[in-house]
Motif scaffolding. Sequence first.
Motif, PDB file in Angstrom:
ATOM      1  N   CYS A 131      46.508  67.449  15.614  1.00  7.13           N
ATOM      2  CA  CYS A 131      47.589  68.593  15.400  1.00  7.13           C
ATOM      3  C   CYS A 131      47.333  69.497  16.556  1.00  7.13           C
ATOM      4  O   CYS A 131      46.516  70.377  16.533  1.00  7.13           O
ATOM      5  CB  CYS A 131      47.214  69.148  14.145  1.00  7.13           C
ATOM      6  N   PRO A 132      47.745  69.406  17.704  1.00  5.58           N
ATOM      7  CA  PRO A 132      47.472  70.184  18.925  1.00  5.58           C
ATOM      8  C   PRO A 132      47.991  71.611  18.546  1.00  5.58           C
ATOM      9  O   PRO A 132      47.520  72.376  19.495  1.00  5.58           O
ATOM     10  CB  PRO A 132      48.394  69.394  20.205  1.00  5.58           C
ATOM     11  N   HIS A 133      48.727  71.951  17.817  1.00  8.86           N
ATOM     12  CA  HIS A 133      49.047  73.278  17.537  1.00  8.86           C
ATOM     13  C   HIS A 133      48.791  73.758  16.309  1.00  8.86           C
ATOM     14  O   HIS A 133      49.409  74.815  15.869  1.00  8.86           O
ATOM     15  CB  HIS A 133      50.837  73.249  17.812  1.00  8.86           C
ATOM     16  N   ASP A 134      47.992  73.272  15.481  1.00  4.79           N
ATOM     17  CA  ASP A 134      47.343  73.734  14.199  1.00  4.79           C
ATOM     18  C   ASP A 134      45.787  73.640  14.405  1.00  4.79           C
ATOM     19  O   ASP A 134      44.959  72.648  14.204  1.00  4.79           O
ATOM     20  CB  ASP A 134      47.636  72.503  13.131  1.00  4.79           C
ATOM     21  N   ALA A 135      45.241  74.805  14.253  1.00  4.47           N
ATOM     22  CA  ALA A 135      43.747  75.026  14.512  1.00  4.47           C
ATOM     23  C   ALA A 135      42.897  74.408  13.439  1.00  4.47           C
ATOM     24  O   ALA A 135      41.962  74.162  13.446  1.00  4.47           O
ATOM     25  CB  ALA A 135      43.187  76.532  14.564  1.00  4.47           C
ATOM     26  N   GLU A 136      43.509  74.443  12.230  1.00  5.42           N
ATOM     27  CA  GLU A 136      42.912  73.922  11.016  1.00  5.42           C
ATOM     28  C   GLU A 136      43.253  72.281  11.033  1.00  5.42           C
ATOM     29  O   GLU A 136      42.349  71.888  10.094  1.00  5.42           O
ATOM     30  CB  GLU A 136      43.746  74.425   9.610  1.00  5.42           C
ATOM     31  N   ASN A 137      43.738  71.713  12.079  1.00  3.43           N
ATOM     32  CA  ASN A 137      43.745  70.242  11.940  1.00  3.43           C
ATOM     33  C   ASN A 137      43.925  69.552  10.796  1.00  3.43           C
ATOM     34  O   ASN A 137      43.180  68.778  10.298  1.00  3.43           O
ATOM     35  CB  ASN A 137      42.498  69.604  12.677  1.00  3.43           C
ATOM     36  N   ASP A 138      45.136  69.843  10.167  1.00  2.00           N
ATOM     37  CA  ASP A 138      45.469  69.194   8.868  1.00  2.00           C
ATOM     38  C   ASP A 138      44.570  69.542   7.872  1.00  2.00           C
ATOM     39  O   ASP A 138      43.890  68.266   7.193  1.00  2.00           O
ATOM     40  CB  ASP A 138      45.620  67.480   9.120  1.00  2.00           C
ATOM     41  N   SER A 139      43.938  70.514   7.327  1.00  2.74           N
ATOM     42  CA  SER A 139      43.028  70.878   6.719  1.00  2.74           C
ATOM     43  C   SER A 139      43.265  70.368   5.080  1.00  2.74           C
ATOM     44  O   SER A 139      42.291  70.043   4.399  1.00  2.74           O
ATOM     45  CB  SER A 139      42.861  72.375   6.182  1.00  2.74           C
ATOM     46  N   ASP A 140      44.417  69.954   4.753  1.00  2.00           N
ATOM     47  CA  ASP A 140      44.725  69.492   3.249  1.00  2.00           C
ATOM     48  C   ASP A 140      44.780  67.938   3.463  1.00  2.00           C
ATOM     49  O   ASP A 140      45.152  67.241   2.540  1.00  2.00           O
ATOM     50  CB  ASP A 140      45.878  69.853   2.597  1.00  2.00           C
ATOM     51  N   SER A 141      44.588  67.456   4.605  1.00  2.00           N
ATOM     52  CA  SER A 141      44.556  65.878   4.786  1.00  2.00           C
ATOM     53  C   SER A 141      45.760  64.959   4.598  1.00  2.00           C
ATOM     54  O   SER A 141      45.914  64.000   3.830  1.00  2.00           O
ATOM     55  CB  SER A 141      43.339  65.285   4.054  1.00  2.00           C
ATOM     56  N   ASP A 142      46.767  65.644   4.625  1.00  4.46           N
ATOM     57  CA  ASP A 142      48.183  65.049   4.184  1.00  4.46           C
ATOM     58  C   ASP A 142      48.992  64.501   5.079  1.00  4.46           C
ATOM     59  O   ASP A 142      50.024  64.018   5.103  1.00  4.46           O
ATOM     60  CB  ASP A 142      49.221  65.910   3.174  1.00  4.46           C
ATOM     61  N   PHE A 143      48.393  64.350   6.416  1.00  2.00           N
ATOM     62  CA  PHE A 143      48.981  63.733   7.647  1.00  2.00           C
ATOM     63  C   PHE A 143      50.132  64.532   8.202  1.00  2.00           C
ATOM     64  O   PHE A 143      51.052  64.261   8.907  1.00  2.00           O
ATOM     65  CB  PHE A 143      49.194  62.411   7.574  1.00  2.00           C
ATOM     66  N   LEU A 144      50.233  65.928   7.848  1.00  2.00           N
ATOM     67  CA  LEU A 144      51.301  66.824   8.246  1.00  2.00           C
ATOM     68  C   LEU A 144      50.419  68.020   8.942  1.00  2.00           C
ATOM     69  O   LEU A 144      49.618  68.576   8.270  1.00  2.00           O
ATOM     70  CB  LEU A 144      52.166  67.558   7.344  1.00  2.00           C
ATOM     71  N   CYS A 145      50.679  68.472   9.991  1.00  2.00           N
ATOM     72  CA  CYS A 145      49.986  69.620  10.636  1.00  2.00           C
ATOM     73  C   CYS A 145      50.602  70.796  10.080  1.00  2.00           C
ATOM     74  O   CYS A 145      51.906  71.075   9.701  1.00  2.00           O
ATOM     75  CB  CYS A 145      50.320  69.441  12.253  1.00  2.00           C
ATOM     76  N   GLY A 146      49.688  71.825  10.484  1.00  2.00           N
ATOM     77  CA  GLY A 146      50.113  73.362   9.691  1.00  2.00           C
ATOM     78  C   GLY A 146      51.378  73.700  10.100  1.00  2.00           C
ATOM     79  O   GLY A 146      52.022  74.260   9.561  1.00  2.00           O
ATOM     80  N   ASN A 147      51.681  73.540  11.485  1.00  2.00           N
ATOM     81  CA  ASN A 147      52.906  73.943  12.117  1.00  2.00           C
ATOM     82  C   ASN A 147      54.188  73.248  11.448  1.00  2.00           C
ATOM     83  O   ASN A 147      55.167  73.810  11.457  1.00  2.00           O
ATOM     84  CB  ASN A 147      52.920  74.191  13.529  1.00  2.00           C
ATOM     85  N   ALA A 148      54.144  72.290  10.738  1.00  2.00           N
ATOM     86  CA  ALA A 148      55.002  71.374  10.265  1.00  2.00           C
ATOM     87  C   ALA A 148      55.006  71.174   8.755  1.00  2.00           C
ATOM     88  O   ALA A 148      55.794  70.594   8.281  1.00  2.00           O
ATOM     89  CB  ALA A 148      55.061  70.153  11.157  1.00  2.00           C
ATOM     90  N   ASP A 149      53.846  71.656   8.414  1.00  2.00           N
ATOM     91  CA  ASP A 149      53.187  71.502   6.947  1.00  2.00           C
ATOM     92  C   ASP A 149      53.789  72.538   6.123  1.00  2.00           C
ATOM     93  O   ASP A 149      53.120  73.679   6.185  1.00  2.00           O
ATOM     94  CB  ASP A 149      51.902  71.197   6.704  1.00  2.00           C
ATOM     95  N   SER A 150      54.669  72.629   5.278  1.00  2.00           N
ATOM     96  CA  SER A 150      55.010  73.780   4.498  1.00  2.00           C
ATOM     97  C   SER A 150      54.188  74.184   3.268  1.00  2.00           C
ATOM     98  O   SER A 150      54.103  75.345   2.827  1.00  2.00           O
ATOM     99  CB  SER A 150      56.468  73.521   3.731  1.00  2.00           C
TER     100      SER A 150
END
Length: 158
Positions: A68-87
């Motif tokens: 997740c190059p634009h998400d410092a949390e690197n998909d913290s909830d492990s749902d394969f969606l990065c924070g910037n695209a993960d609602s």
Amino acid sequence: GLCANDFCVVSASSVCNEFSVERAGTCRESGVCNLCSCICFDECQDPCPLDAENDADNDGFCANVDSCPHDAENDSDSDFLCGNADSCALDGENDADADAICGDLDSCPYDAANDADGDNFCGDVDLCPHDPEHDADHDLICGDVDSCPYDHENDFDT
């Protein structure tokens, strides 16, 4: 030219020359930054030679290896969606009941009506999800559909 150290190794020039064309971009992984400091200067000075944004989210991972190059949390909830695209960045199920409230904030994460009868039991575990008194007469008919909600013996008006 510019060098990473105070000297350019001329004696190893045949080894270093291959890093100017054939193996360009592999100085760091080949471990020749000091040996070929002039040819490899730019690459060895760049913390992320294969990432034009140089770790844009500052998480310590260059984009070419960052899931997740634009998400410092690197998909913290492990749902394969990065924070910037993960609602729902902290909800691995991404609002399982589709009520527009992320599970980590939803008092009833599996009940879209969010305890419709206000009895503090979510609909997914409430035997009578629309009866706040939970079948008050205990006749196994929820009060919202029981013709006589307070009479165990009489379930039909005559």
